[in-house]
Design a protein around this motif. Structure first.
Motif, mmCIF file in Angstrom:
data_model
loop_
_atom_site.group_PDB
_atom_site.id
_atom_site.type_symbol
_atom_site.label_atom_id
_atom_site.label_comp_id
_atom_site.label_asym_id
_atom_site.label_seq_id
_atom_site.Cartn_x
_atom_site.Cartn_y
_atom_site.Cartn_z
ATOM 1 N N ILE A 135 0.838 -1.205 0.000
ATOM 2 C CA ILE A 135 0.000 0.000 0.000
ATOM 3 C C ILE A 135 0.867 1.246 0.000
ATOM 4 C CG2 ILE A 135 -1.611 1.339 1.416
ATOM 5 C CD1 ILE A 135 -2.910 -1.349 2.171
ATOM 6 N N GLN A 136 1.956 1.258 0.788
ATOM 7 C CA GLN A 136 2.853 2.419 0.808
ATOM 8 C C GLN A 136 3.505 2.641 -0.550
ATOM 9 O OE1 GLN A 136 5.571 1.836 4.049
ATOM 10 N NE2 GLN A 136 4.023 2.271 5.601
ATOM 11 N N PHE A 137 3.900 1.557 -1.219
ATOM 12 C CA PHE A 137 4.482 1.695 -2.559
ATOM 13 C C PHE A 137 3.452 2.240 -3.550
ATOM 14 C CE2 PHE A 137 7.910 -1.461 -1.423
ATOM 15 C CZ PHE A 137 8.939 -0.551 -1.540
ATOM 16 N N LEU A 138 2.215 1.776 -3.456
ATOM 17 C CA LEU A 138 1.170 2.275 -4.352
ATOM 18 C C LEU A 138 0.898 3.756 -4.112
ATOM 19 C CD1 LEU A 138 -1.371 -0.691 -4.343
ATOM 20 C CD2 LEU A 138 0.091 0.057 -6.219
ATOM 21 N N VAL A 139 0.818 4.159 -2.847
ATOM 22 C CA VAL A 139 0.586 5.576 -2.524
ATOM 23 C C VAL A 139 1.747 6.428 -3.015
ATOM 24 C CG1 VAL A 139 0.384 7.209 -0.611
ATOM 25 C CG2 VAL A 139 -0.977 5.135 -0.612
ATOM 26 N N ALA A 140 2.961 5.951 -2.810
ATOM 27 C CA ALA A 140 4.132 6.694 -3.282
ATOM 28 C C ALA A 140 4.119 6.816 -4.804
ATOM 29 C CB ALA A 140 5.410 6.010 -2.817
ATOM 30 N N GLY A 141 3.767 5.743 -5.485
ATOM 31 C CA GLY A 141 3.724 5.793 -6.950
ATOM 32 C C GLY A 141 2.680 6.757 -7.462
ATOM 33 N N VAL A 142 1.493 6.738 -6.855
ATOM 34 C CA VAL A 142 0.436 7.651 -7.287
ATOM 35 C C VAL A 142 0.820 9.095 -6.978
ATOM 36 C CG1 VAL A 142 -1.950 8.347 -6.799
ATOM 37 C CG2 VAL A 142 -1.401 5.956 -7.150
ATOM 38 N N ILE B 177 3.913 10.367 -6.769
ATOM 39 C CA ILE B 177 4.954 10.785 -7.724
ATOM 40 C C ILE B 177 4.339 11.033 -9.091
ATOM 41 C CG2 ILE B 177 7.006 9.965 -8.958
ATOM 42 C CD1 ILE B 177 7.781 8.539 -6.314
ATOM 43 N N TRP B 178 3.432 10.152 -9.517
ATOM 44 C CA TRP B 178 2.786 10.321 -10.820
ATOM 45 C C TRP B 178 1.982 11.618 -10.861
ATOM 46 C CZ3 TRP B 178 -2.645 9.602 -11.902
ATOM 47 C CH2 TRP B 178 -2.953 9.683 -13.256
ATOM 48 N N ALA B 179 1.242 11.922 -9.795
ATOM 49 C CA ALA B 179 0.442 13.148 -9.768
ATOM 50 C C ALA B 179 1.334 14.387 -9.748
ATOM 51 C CB ALA B 179 -0.481 13.144 -8.553
ATOM 52 N N THR B 180 2.448 14.306 -9.035
ATOM 53 C CA THR B 180 3.367 15.447 -8.980
ATOM 54 C C THR B 180 3.984 15.717 -10.343
ATOM 55 O OG1 THR B 180 3.868 14.894 -6.686
ATOM 56 C CG2 THR B 180 5.390 16.374 -7.811
ATOM 57 N N ILE B 181 4.421 14.670 -11.014
ATOM 58 C CA ILE B 181 5.017 14.843 -12.344
ATOM 59 C C ILE B 181 3.968 15.346 -13.332
ATOM 60 C CG2 ILE B 181 6.015 13.568 -14.288
ATOM 61 C CD1 ILE B 181 7.434 11.813 -12.211
ATOM 62 N N ARG B 182 2.765 14.796 -13.245
ATOM 63 C CA ARG B 182 1.685 15.228 -14.142
ATOM 64 C C ARG B 182 1.334 16.702 -13.932
ATOM 65 N NH1 ARG B 182 -4.104 13.762 -13.410
ATOM 66 N NH2 ARG B 182 -5.060 14.600 -15.250
ATOM 67 N N LYS B 183 1.310 17.111 -12.651
ATOM 68 C CA LYS B 183 1.008 18.515 -12.347
ATOM 69 C C LYS B 183 2.135 19.419 -12.848
ATOM 70 C CE LYS B 183 -1.305 21.763 -10.199
ATOM 71 N NZ LYS B 183 -2.613 22.207 -10.624
ATOM 72 N N ALA B 184 3.374 18.964 -12.724
ATOM 73 C CA ALA B 184 4.506 19.784 -13.162
ATOM 74 C C ALA B 184 4.531 19.936 -14.678
ATOM 75 C CB ALA B 184 5.811 19.174 -12.679
#
Length: 102
Positions: free
Chosen positions: A49-56, A58-65
């Protein structure tokens, strides 16, 4: 050709090899593949679950950037509708509460 005959149970050596390998595999399955205890399952579940939350995240941060900035439209102030604020008196006079109970 002699070595390939060992892999099949049609010959005596192939039959013994099949018995030994199935015995070894059965031993591995019975002794080594025991189910983990609930604490280990909970730890693995928490880590996944921690890996999934971290992945989402990071993905949202990169997408927002990588988003394109929105266009800003400048309009004159007289075009923007203004809603008049309601006048609220600073001190409201309420009837005093009767503390004597009469």
């Amino acid at each position: 050709m002699q070595s390939s005959a060992m892999l099949f149970s049609s010959s005596k050596t192939g039959h013994f090899a099949q018995i030994l390998t199935s015995g070894l595999l059965g031993d591995v399955v019975v002794n080594q593949l025991t189910p983990p205890d609930p604490v280990v399952i909970q730890q693995w579940g928490s880590m996944i679950i921690q890996f999934l939350v971290a992945g989402v995240t990071i993905w949202a941060t990169i997408r927002k950037a990588l988003q394109k900035p929105e266009a800003v439209v400048k309009v004159p102030a007289d075009v923007v509708p203004v809603i008049a604020a309601a006048v609220v008196p600073s001190a409201v006079s309420l009837p005093a509460a009767d503390v004597t109970g009469e």
